[in-house]
Design a protein around this motif. Structure first.
Motif, PDB file in Angstrom:
ATOM      1  N   GLU A 110       0.797  -1.224   0.000  1.00 57.11           N
ATOM      2  CA  GLU A 110       0.000   0.000   0.000  1.00 57.11           C
ATOM      3  C   GLU A 110       0.831   1.276   0.000  1.00 57.11           C
ATOM      4  OE1 GLU A 110      -3.813  -1.886   2.454  1.00 57.11           O
ATOM      5  OE2 GLU A 110      -2.580  -0.330   3.374  1.00 57.11           O
ATOM      6  N   LEU A 111       2.011   1.235   0.575  1.00 58.19           N
ATOM      7  CA  LEU A 111       2.763   2.471   0.777  1.00 58.19           C
ATOM      8  C   LEU A 111       3.921   2.662  -0.196  1.00 58.19           C
ATOM      9  CD1 LEU A 111       2.850   2.689   4.696  1.00 58.19           C
ATOM     10  CD2 LEU A 111       1.155   3.599   3.093  1.00 58.19           C
ATOM     11  N   THR A 112       3.992   1.848  -1.234  1.00 54.87           N
ATOM     12  CA  THR A 112       5.034   2.013  -2.254  1.00 54.87           C
ATOM     13  C   THR A 112       4.396   2.364  -3.592  1.00 54.87           C
ATOM     14  OG1 THR A 112       4.998  -0.395  -2.564  1.00 54.87           O
ATOM     15  CG2 THR A 112       6.761   0.506  -1.207  1.00 54.87           C
ATOM     16  N   LYS A 125      -0.086   4.495  -5.480  1.00 59.86           N
ATOM     17  CA  LYS A 125      -0.932   5.443  -6.223  1.00 59.86           C
ATOM     18  C   LYS A 125      -2.402   5.200  -5.897  1.00 59.86           C
ATOM     19  CE  LYS A 125      -1.792   7.227 -10.904  1.00 59.86           C
ATOM     20  NZ  LYS A 125      -3.227   6.867 -11.082  1.00 59.86           N
ATOM     21  N   ALA A 126      -2.819   3.938  -5.862  1.00 58.87           N
ATOM     22  CA  ALA A 126      -4.202   3.622  -5.516  1.00 58.87           C
ATOM     23  C   ALA A 126      -4.527   4.058  -4.092  1.00 58.87           C
ATOM     24  CB  ALA A 126      -4.449   2.119  -5.686  1.00 58.87           C
ATOM     25  N   VAL A 163       5.624   7.552   0.626  1.00 61.35           N
ATOM     26  CA  VAL A 163       4.342   7.749  -0.036  1.00 61.35           C
ATOM     27  C   VAL A 163       3.794   9.156   0.196  1.00 61.35           C
ATOM     28  CG1 VAL A 163       2.672   6.979   1.738  1.00 61.35           C
ATOM     29  CG2 VAL A 163       2.304   6.417  -0.685  1.00 61.35           C
ATOM     30  N   SER A 164       4.144   9.781   1.321  1.00 65.29           N
ATOM     31  CA  SER A 164       3.728  11.173   1.545  1.00 65.29           C
ATOM     32  C   SER A 164       4.415  12.107   0.552  1.00 65.29           C
ATOM     33  CB  SER A 164       4.065  11.594   2.981  1.00 65.29           C
ATOM     34  OG  SER A 164       3.304  10.879   3.921  1.00 65.29           O
ATOM     35  N   PHE A 165       5.701  11.891   0.355  1.00 60.09           N
ATOM     36  CA  PHE A 165       6.439  12.691  -0.629  1.00 60.09           C
ATOM     37  C   PHE A 165       5.859  12.485  -2.025  1.00 60.09           C
ATOM     38  CE2 PHE A 165       9.874  12.982  -3.784  1.00 60.09           C
ATOM     39  CZ  PHE A 165      10.224  14.313  -3.623  1.00 60.09           C
ATOM     40  N   TYR A 166       5.593  11.242  -2.369  1.00 56.31           N
ATOM     41  CA  TYR A 166       4.995  10.943  -3.674  1.00 56.31           C
ATOM     42  C   TYR A 166       3.660  11.669  -3.844  1.00 56.31           C
ATOM     43  CZ  TYR A 166       2.481   8.229  -7.219  1.00 56.31           C
ATOM     44  OH  TYR A 166       1.734   7.851  -8.311  1.00 56.31           O
ATOM     45  N   ALA A 167       2.829  11.653  -2.815  1.00 56.94           N
ATOM     46  CA  ALA A 167       1.520  12.309  -2.883  1.00 56.94           C
ATOM     47  C   ALA A 167       1.655  13.803  -3.131  1.00 56.94           C
ATOM     48  CB  ALA A 167       0.739  12.056  -1.597  1.00 56.94           C
ATOM     49  N   ALA A 168       2.603  14.441  -2.437  1.00 57.87           N
ATOM     50  CA  ALA A 168       2.798  15.883  -2.599  1.00 57.87           C
ATOM     51  C   ALA A 168       3.308  16.233  -3.987  1.00 57.87           C
ATOM     52  CB  ALA A 168       3.760  16.399  -1.535  1.00 57.87           C
ATOM     53  N   MET A 169       4.099  15.333  -4.586  1.00 55.93           N
ATOM     54  CA  MET A 169       4.598  15.557  -5.936  1.00 55.93           C
ATOM     55  C   MET A 169       3.541  15.237  -6.992  1.00 55.93           C
ATOM     56  SD  MET A 169       7.795  16.643  -5.643  1.00 55.93           S
ATOM     57  CE  MET A 169       7.050  17.613  -4.302  1.00 55.93           C
TER      58      MET A 169
END
Length: 267
Positions: A110-112, A125-126, A163-169
């Motif tokens: 879930e977190l990758t 992403k999901a 995953v937080s960094f990914y979400a912000a980007m």
């Protein structure tokens, strides 16, 4: 290669089986919600400011991962972050905290954002789309929130930091701030290629933190990402980096530095 103690911590954390329970903590309640993107349900831990019921003001919202570790020592793996105790002591800059439980044995999945050849994963992403498209609308329609990106933070540690960094980007129009603690960039090196391919928003705020004793890859990977962000035009006021001498990959490091990160993100 990642050091064995760090890898062991990650696997123990996501494989830990916890019994569902109702939080018996001041200002914290729980509810469950369907996650159609992952074909599961999630338990959500919700913190409301002390004077929420008596106030007409609207509040910023912070979405946090690994909710079992945020408020309650009994449900945590190795100590809680004491989020509620910290926020209860504030007289201003109060926030609503939305803690999302991790998926136990599905935590890596879930977190990758990308699948790792050795450890699997790739549903990040999901998972983020669930927060963006399902959880956030429910929170914003039910509670007095400030729903704009500048008042919406996503925050986590280790895989949660990744995953937080990914979400912000990926979704800067939704998540305007991110707390990125001990980000596991090593497991998804594709994140560097992704960042090179995008336009960085001029308003996003990112707080990075890591300890010097978190394994041989932690600081080099984090510093490489910060260098990349700066090379793409990230302004100094958008970025804060803190390195803790002797800091290890554990709840103590993250809990003891949450308040500093919180104050900077909302400065």
């Amino acid at each position: 290669m990642i050091m064995k103690p760090l890898l062991k911590f990650i696997f123990i954390l996501f494989s830990l089986q916890l019994t569902s329970q109702t939080a018996d903590i001041e200002n914290v309640t729980t509810f469950t919600i369907e996650v159609p993107q992952l074909e599961t349900t999630k338990k959500i831990w919700l913190y409301l400011p002390t004077n929420y019921s008596k106030s007409e003001k609207a509040y910023p919202v912070i979405y946090m991962h690994d909710a079992q570790n945020l408020f309650d020592a009994e449900s945590s793996y190795a100590g809680e972050w004491k989020i509620d105790e910290y926020l209860n002591g504030l007289n201003e800059r109060e926030s609503i905290i939305v803690g999302i439980e991790h998926g136990n044995e599905k935590r890596i999945e879930e977190l990758t954002p990308y699948k790792n050849a050795t450890y699997g994963g790739g549903q990040g992403k999901a998972y983020i789309e669930f927060i963006k498209n399902n959880l956030k609308p429910k929170i914003d329609s039910t509670y007095n929130t400030l729903p704009d990106a500048s008042n919406t933070t996503i925050f986590g540690s280790s895989l949660g930091g990744l995953v937080s960094f990914y979400a912000a980007m990926k979704y800067p129009e939704t998540f305007g701030k991110a707390g990125v603690f001990s980000p596991a960039f090593w497991i998804n090196p594709e994140i560097f290629t992704f960042v090179r391919s995008i336009e960085l928003p001029g308003t996003t705020k990112l707080y990075f933190l890591a300890g010097t004793d978190e394994g041989e890859n932690m600081l080099p990977k984090m510093e490489a990402m910060i260098h990349l962000l700066k090379s793409k035009g990230l302004k100094d006021e958008q970025l804060e980096q803190r390195i803790i001498e002797g800091g290890q990959h554990n709840e103590q490091l993250w809990a003891s530095n949450f308040g500093t990160a919180y104050q900077w993100l909302y400065d």
